[in-house]
Design a protein around this motif. Structure first.
Motif: not given
Length: 333
Positions: A75-103
């Motif tokens: 849960x610490x990695x897949x739930x909390x870590x995933x969500x927190x890092x995704x939200x933190x990354x979205x402060x700087x990254x574009x949604x298009x880039x983030x979607x590609x990386x998530x894929x």
């Protein structure tokens, strides 16, 4: 044919929901700190999962201390870590880039299976990992700095946000691998409820340290959290597992290619982001990698069925890298 079509439709809708979380995260981060948003997401989703367990009559699984620790780390990695890092990354990254990386999650999961579990990769798996890496590099290397901040200072480079999103994908891959270490059978609903409850407990204290009550109330951010909790988390969970039970594992894995496609589509419609040649090359690399993972799963699945025909092994027994992505991608991410 009707059963398979329904499975394709359910899994496709679930992956479209996953792609939408990238855009929703872009809206959330401007109004809520990452741990606060994570805690709110789990706090909203948990009662729904608990109600579903009560209605279906499912009970809590009995696990030992070792497995309880694994669940906490999961849960610490897949739930909390995933969500927190995704939200933190979205402060700087574009949604298009983030979607590609998530894929790239299927290929990243396969890479972790090779490195951490010492599984022997096939030629197509190696090629998929290479293509996924190339796609991330196309998104990350050589990206110019972002626009100036409100105070006139230069924004951090967009690649830093992309690396945070890649870190979120790595956290989800760790979650997938740890789930293979569980010895006690845990149903999808039980797993999702456990991941949500443990994630809420883990995110609560850091969320309080962020002092969210001192920030101005942002209605769009709160609506984004509610959407994240109910649509991709709860509805997406039911859609994914209802669909995955109707089609082969390799086919379900191939449908994860809709994550970057839907993320790019939502980004264009709601955030007015535009694709360029760099995004086109990244798309090609990521989608080709997902296709190779699916083909590898179909090949191994068929070979296993031919080698053990009397045990009824067939499309339900896809290789680990595909099966775990199929079963867990909607559990905690």
């Amino acid at each position: 044919m009707g059963r398979r079509f329904t499975g394709y439709l359910y899994c496709a809708l679930a992956m479209v929901g996953v792609g939408s979380t990238v855009v929703v995260s872009k809206l959330i981060v401007h109004g809520l700190p990452p741990f606060t948003a994570t805690a709110l997401r789990f706090g909203i989703a948990l009662p729904v999962f608990l109600l579903a367990m009560a209605l279906t009559g499912e009970r809590w699984p009995r696990v030992g201390w070792r497995e309880a620790l694994l669940l906490i780390v999961q849960s610490g990695s897949g739930s909390v870590g995933y969500t927190v890092l995704l939200l933190s990354g979205m402060r700087l990254a574009t949604a298009t880039d983030a979607g590609l990386i998530a894929g790239t999650l299927p290929a990243v999961a396969a890479l972790f299976a090779v490195v951490a579990l010492r599984e022997r990769p096939g030629v197509m798996t190696i090629a998929a990992i290479t293509l996924a890496t190339a796609g991330v590099l196309v998104c990350t290397v050589g990206v110019p700095d972002g626009p100036p901040l409100a105070d006139g200072a230069k924004a951090p480079a967009l690649w830093l946000g992309n690396l945070c999103v890649l870190g979120a994908v790595l956290c989800e891959a760790v979650f997938i691998l740890l789930n293979k270490r569980l010895r006690t059978p845990v149903s999808p609903l039980q797993m999702s409820t456990l991941m949500t409850g443990i994630g809420l407990l883990l995110a609560l204290v850091p969320a309080l340290l962020e002092r969210p009550w001192t920030a101005a109330f942002d209605p769009s951010a709160m609506l984004g959290v509610v959407y994240y909790a109910l649509v991709p988390t709860v509805v997406g969970f039911f859609l994914w597992f209802a669909g995955a039970s109707r089609i082969a594992g390799a086919q379900a894995s191939a449908l994860t290619a809709l994550v970057p496609i839907s993320a790019a589509g939502f980004s264009a419609v709601f955030l007015h982001e535009h694709m360029n040649v760099r995004h086109g090359w990244a798309f090609a690399c990521v989608l080709a990698g997902v296709a190779l993972i699916a083909l590898e799963g179909k090949y191994r699945n068929g070979r296993l069925a031919r080698s053990q025909p009397l045990r009824g092994l067939g499309r339900q027994h896809a290789p680990d890298a595909c099966v775990k992505v199929d079963r867990d991608i909607r559990s905690g991410c």
